[in-house]
Design a protein around this motif. Sequence first.
Motif, PDB file in Angstrom:
ATOM      1  N   PRO A 434       0.825  -1.203   0.000  1.00  0.00           N
ATOM      2  CA  PRO A 434       0.000   0.000   0.000  1.00  0.00           C
ATOM      3  C   PRO A 434       0.858   1.252   0.000  1.00  0.00           C
ATOM      4  CG  PRO A 434       0.066  -0.982   2.197  1.00  0.00           C
ATOM      5  CD  PRO A 434       0.740  -1.941   1.284  1.00  0.00           C
ATOM      6  N   ALA A 435       0.371   2.297  -0.724  1.00  0.00           N
ATOM      7  CA  ALA A 435       1.051   3.585  -0.678  1.00  0.00           C
ATOM      8  C   ALA A 435       0.873   4.174   0.710  1.00  0.00           C
ATOM      9  CB  ALA A 435       0.453   4.525  -1.727  1.00  0.00           C
ATOM     10  N   THR A 436       1.889   4.870   1.181  1.00  0.00           N
ATOM     11  CA  THR A 436       1.814   5.456   2.514  1.00  0.00           C
ATOM     12  C   THR A 436       2.642   6.722   2.537  1.00  0.00           C
ATOM     13  OG1 THR A 436       2.269   5.131   4.866  1.00  0.00           O
ATOM     14  CG2 THR A 436       3.743   4.053   3.317  1.00  0.00           C
ATOM     15  N   THR A 437       2.332   7.607   3.467  1.00  0.00           N
ATOM     16  CA  THR A 437       3.090   8.852   3.603  1.00  0.00           C
ATOM     17  C   THR A 437       4.006   8.816   4.820  1.00  0.00           C
ATOM     18  OG1 THR A 437       1.324   9.863   4.913  1.00  0.00           O
ATOM     19  CG2 THR A 437       1.225  10.154   2.531  1.00  0.00           C
ATOM     20  N   GLU A 445       1.255   8.230  -4.348  1.00  0.00           N
ATOM     21  CA  GLU A 445       0.308   9.187  -3.771  1.00  0.00           C
ATOM     22  C   GLU A 445       0.081  10.354  -4.727  1.00  0.00           C
ATOM     23  OE1 GLU A 445      -1.374   8.685  -1.222  1.00  0.00           O
ATOM     24  OE2 GLU A 445      -0.288   7.313   0.081  1.00  0.00           O
ATOM     25  N   THR A 446      -0.985  11.101  -4.468  1.00  0.00           N
ATOM     26  CA  THR A 446      -1.241  12.354  -5.161  1.00  0.00           C
ATOM     27  C   THR A 446      -1.373  13.453  -4.125  1.00  0.00           C
ATOM     28  OG1 THR A 446      -2.368  11.312  -7.028  1.00  0.00           O
ATOM     29  CG2 THR A 446      -2.841  13.643  -6.642  1.00  0.00           C
ATOM     30  N   LEU A 447      -0.614  14.505  -4.290  1.00  0.00           N
ATOM     31  CA  LEU A 447      -0.668  15.634  -3.361  1.00  0.00           C
ATOM     32  C   LEU A 447      -1.742  16.603  -3.849  1.00  0.00           C
ATOM     33  CD1 LEU A 447       0.795  16.752  -0.818  1.00  0.00           C
ATOM     34  CD2 LEU A 447       2.158  18.152  -2.383  1.00  0.00           C
ATOM     35  N   GLN A 448      -2.846  16.683  -3.102  1.00  0.00           N
ATOM     36  CA  GLN A 448      -3.930  17.608  -3.432  1.00  0.00           C
ATOM     37  C   GLN A 448      -3.691  18.925  -2.707  1.00  0.00           C
ATOM     38  OE1 GLN A 448      -7.973  16.114  -3.256  1.00  0.00           O
ATOM     39  NE2 GLN A 448      -7.220  14.016  -3.154  1.00  0.00           N
ATOM     40  N   VAL A 449      -3.726  20.014  -3.447  1.00  0.00           N
ATOM     41  CA  VAL A 449      -3.530  21.343  -2.871  1.00  0.00           C
ATOM     42  C   VAL A 449      -4.818  22.140  -3.070  1.00  0.00           C
ATOM     43  CG1 VAL A 449      -2.220  23.485  -3.008  1.00  0.00           C
ATOM     44  CG2 VAL A 449      -1.049  21.288  -3.239  1.00  0.00           C
ATOM     45  N   VAL A 450      -5.489  22.414  -1.976  1.00  0.00           N
ATOM     46  CA  VAL A 450      -6.768  23.125  -2.024  1.00  0.00           C
ATOM     47  C   VAL A 450      -6.496  24.622  -2.050  1.00  0.00           C
ATOM     48  CG1 VAL A 450      -8.936  23.575  -0.826  1.00  0.00           C
ATOM     49  CG2 VAL A 450      -7.955  21.269  -0.825  1.00  0.00           C
ATOM     50  N   ILE A 451      -6.921  25.275  -3.126  1.00  0.00           N
ATOM     51  CA  ILE A 451      -6.746  26.715  -3.313  1.00  0.00           C
ATOM     52  C   ILE A 451      -8.122  27.352  -3.127  1.00  0.00           C
ATOM     53  CG2 ILE A 451      -5.898  28.511  -4.869  1.00  0.00           C
ATOM     54  CD1 ILE A 451      -4.563  26.123  -6.461  1.00  0.00           C
ATOM     55  N   PRO A 452      -8.361  28.069  -2.034  1.00  0.00           N
ATOM     56  CA  PRO A 452      -9.727  28.524  -1.743  1.00  0.00           C
ATOM     57  C   PRO A 452     -10.137  29.785  -2.487  1.00  0.00           C
ATOM     58  CG  PRO A 452      -8.279  29.177   0.036  1.00  0.00           C
ATOM     59  CD  PRO A 452      -7.429  28.401  -0.934  1.00  0.00           C
ATOM     60  N   GLY A 476       9.751   9.931  -4.072  1.00  0.00           N
ATOM     61  CA  GLY A 476       8.638   9.196  -4.661  1.00  0.00           C
ATOM     62  C   GLY A 476       7.884   9.989  -5.699  1.00  0.00           C
ATOM     63  N   VAL A 477       8.107  11.303  -5.777  1.00  0.00           N
ATOM     64  CA  VAL A 477       7.494  12.207  -6.765  1.00  0.00           C
ATOM     65  C   VAL A 477       5.992  11.909  -6.910  1.00  0.00           C
ATOM     66  CG1 VAL A 477       7.691  13.244  -9.054  1.00  0.00           C
ATOM     67  CG2 VAL A 477       9.692  12.187  -7.987  1.00  0.00           C
ATOM     68  N   PRO A 478       5.174  12.364  -5.962  1.00  0.00           N
ATOM     69  CA  PRO A 478       3.730  12.127  -6.053  1.00  0.00           C
ATOM     70  C   PRO A 478       3.100  12.905  -7.205  1.00  0.00           C
ATOM     71  CG  PRO A 478       4.201  13.709  -4.327  1.00  0.00           C
ATOM     72  CD  PRO A 478       5.532  13.203  -4.807  1.00  0.00           C
ATOM     73  N   GLY A 479       1.876  12.554  -7.530  1.00  0.00           N
ATOM     74  CA  GLY A 479       1.129  13.364  -8.468  1.00  0.00           C
ATOM     75  C   GLY A 479       0.743  14.698  -7.824  1.00  0.00           C
ATOM     76  N   PHE A 480       0.298  15.629  -8.639  1.00  0.00           N
ATOM     77  CA  PHE A 480      -0.075  16.953  -8.132  1.00  0.00           C
ATOM     78  C   PHE A 480      -1.461  17.308  -8.649  1.00  0.00           C
ATOM     79  CE2 PHE A 480       0.102  21.685  -8.972  1.00  0.00           C
ATOM     80  CZ  PHE A 480      -0.199  22.053  -7.669  1.00  0.00           C
ATOM     81  N   ALA A 481      -2.377  17.648  -7.731  1.00  0.00           N
ATOM     82  CA  ALA A 481      -3.752  17.983  -8.104  1.00  0.00           C
ATOM     83  C   ALA A 481      -4.163  19.283  -7.421  1.00  0.00           C
ATOM     84  CB  ALA A 481      -4.709  16.860  -7.713  1.00  0.00           C
ATOM     85  N   PRO A 482      -4.031  20.429  -8.117  1.00  0.00           N
ATOM     86  CA  PRO A 482      -4.538  21.684  -7.552  1.00  0.00           C
ATOM     87  C   PRO A 482      -6.059  21.727  -7.649  1.00  0.00           C
ATOM     88  CG  PRO A 482      -3.630  22.064  -9.738  1.00  0.00           C
ATOM     89  CD  PRO A 482      -3.397  20.620  -9.429  1.00  0.00           C
ATOM     90  N   ILE A 483      -6.728  22.098  -6.577  1.00  0.00           N
ATOM     91  CA  ILE A 483      -8.190  22.105  -6.538  1.00  0.00           C
ATOM     92  C   ILE A 483      -8.664  23.487  -6.089  1.00  0.00           C
ATOM     93  CG2 ILE A 483     -10.251  21.103  -5.499  1.00  0.00           C
ATOM     94  CD1 ILE A 483      -8.631  18.545  -5.036  1.00  0.00           C
ATOM     95  N   ASN A 484      -9.308  24.219  -6.993  1.00  0.00           N
ATOM     96  CA  ASN A 484      -9.852  25.531  -6.644  1.00  0.00           C
ATOM     97  C   ASN A 484     -11.241  25.367  -6.050  1.00  0.00           C
ATOM     98  OD1 ASN A 484      -7.944  26.014  -9.133  1.00  0.00           O
ATOM     99  ND2 ASN A 484      -8.067  27.953  -8.039  1.00  0.00           N
TER     100      ASN A 484
END
Length: 773
Positions: A434-437, A445-452, A476-484
């Motif tokens: 399993p993936a773990t941090t 993993e994917t790093l989600q960054v919440v941009i409000p 490990g170079v995770p994925g990147f998902a910016p979320i507005n």
Amino acid sequence: MSSIKRQVKATWMRGGTSKCWVFERRELQIPGFTLDEVLLRLFGSPDPRQIDGVGGGSSTTSKAVILSPSSEPGIDVDYTFAQVGIEQAVVDWGSNCGNCSAVIAPYALEQGWVTPVDGVTTVRIRNTNTSQILVERMSSPADAEPLADTYIPGVPFPGTAVEIGFENPAGGTTGALLPSGEPLTTLAIPGEEHAAPEEIQASLIDAGAPVVVVSAATARLDRFSFENWSVQCHAELDRLDAIRRAGAVAMGLADRAESAQRAIPKLAIVTSPEPGSTADINVMMLSMGSPHPALAITGSIALTLAAAVPGSVVAEAAAGETGATLKLRTPAGDIQTWSRDINDAQVVGTTRTARLLAAATLSFDPVTVSSDSTATQLRVLQAVHDEPAIQEEIADLLPDPAPHKRRTVAASVSIFAVLGLGATLIGGGLLNPPATTTDGDYAGETLQVVIPLAEGGGTDTWARFIGQELIHQIPGVPGFAPINEAGGEGITGSNRFAATANDDGTELLVSTATTVVPWVLDRDVVRYSFDQLEPIMVNGTGAVIYGRTAAGIEEPADLVDRDKPLVFGGISATGLDLTTLVAFDLLEADISSTFGFEGRGPVNLALQRGEVDIDYTTTASYDSAVRPIVEEGSATVLMSFGQLDENGEIVRDPNFPDVPTVVEAYEQIHGQPAEGPKLEAYRTLLGLTYTYQKGLWAPKDAPPEAIELLRHSSHDLSENQDFNDKAKDILGGYPIVADQQLAERVREAYTVTEETKSYVVDLLKDSYGIEVR
């Protein structure tokens, strides 16, 4: 596994204040798929960004208009409306959308479904969701296109005017204008924190669409100005939705509150207009649980008829005869409705505009399940059969109910949910480690960054740049998902993060001055706290205060002892402007302020026109906005805000080494060092809004190993020369801080004393008439 592809022709149009995808009914008839499944896939749902479809990530941009020529005598077009879910795999068929209705007459004329009449063409439409008849009229001059020259509130550009009327709209869904039989109905909603149920009064109206109408007092918004409702209501959204759901039960639209549809009934909050207003009522409507930027047209029809019902919430707010028209003030501006008798039928309507945005060919490319996946699905279901939350998901995998009802879709949910669970539980949990941090590696993993805040602004640009660079420093170079998640000046997305963010170190929140200041002020709409978050990195910016030389401003001393106050142009006293206001108060400057500008750019232009005298600009905008007018001699730089050093002292901004700071300017003006509560308040706000203006934060419960790894990676990024070369323009020369002392430094900067809070609240109230709640 094979992929099924099909091209679907569609037209993208703006109707009123909504954007709508227009489909001819035959285009959506794809063998082997229900209409719900087709729409969900085309729109990219479920996904809060609808990134893999044509939805826009908001209720006003996730709408489908389905049209066909009608075979019924006297009807030109059959029209079905679909509100496509965003975060849920749900299509809501329970209501109509009046704004989207505006596209029908122009579309029907363009397709040759109706014959144009020189002058005005009338199009009769049957809405299949509600069985309502709509009568639309639009200009159709001979040998010419209708003029797209009409403006409506909530839309900055003109469109073609379409007059939309609802024929005999009362009782279209429930059979009666007043489904409960009375102008006021008492509803019981759950009390707060296990208290006894609360009873409130509402008007339940069915016209155009079912609407629950409550007063501002009932909505707990009566203590706020109407302009602030769209922000202040966020603290009450759960309670308001409970009222709406209770209204659904009382109107016979649901057996119980929990089963009430998301889009129906709507909820409207009304109050009497301010003295001198030309409006009959002020109204804000909620759409899909959020404040509507303007007003649903179907809702305006209900409010128009409700105004004529003595004793209703609307009639009480209007407090007088409204006549044949009703003028409603909305957050976006005024809308006027009318009621007329046409061919022995009551027709209630208003004028909207429509505009063609694009003609498109969409790809229907569904996720499909091969026969090989059947065993995997069964293993997944077996593995999770004891998990209640997942049992609920499985319970959704049932045959579709009858069309035109709100439902959770069977096959598409099976595909999305079961395959998603399979990837997590089978692919990740049984066949692979399993993936773990927590193991020093973010692989998988994917790093989600919440941009409000909305896309395209300075904070969004910063977050996307930082995120893209940071993942390459993380092992490990995770994925990147910016979320507005824009809304409520950054408060909505920050509140959501505080309530639901993953605490495994894969979801981070972006902070900026826009979200920090409301927290400092203890605004009651704020549900997040930086005390409950762990800083991963912080980054600052700087700013200078400059003045118009024609106003007699050449040095800091020119700000005091004036015969006439200087005019400062502001955006919002409770945003980034607050630090400037505290600086003026510390300096004892003779300043009067005018707020409501839409950005620093418009203020800069106003200063050049002589409409304001003093302004500030951040480092990033200085070269383009201020340097030219300083060099030509029409403006003078007076001081910089400064920066906090590692000891918390105010020092000169490295980008403006020859410009005195605010505290140095104070000493120049008054001949002694600044001290006392005003200085401490300024020092606190300087740290929060400039030196540590932007940051990345993890939930406090995230694994310590993950927090340490993210901080260490951020520190490595700050020391990477290639990054710093690329970051020069984005970061403005201000370093990323993510060293071993980060947590302590930020904790100290984000400690706001009660004395400072009281001073700021009193300043806003006494000097600017703003009461912070």
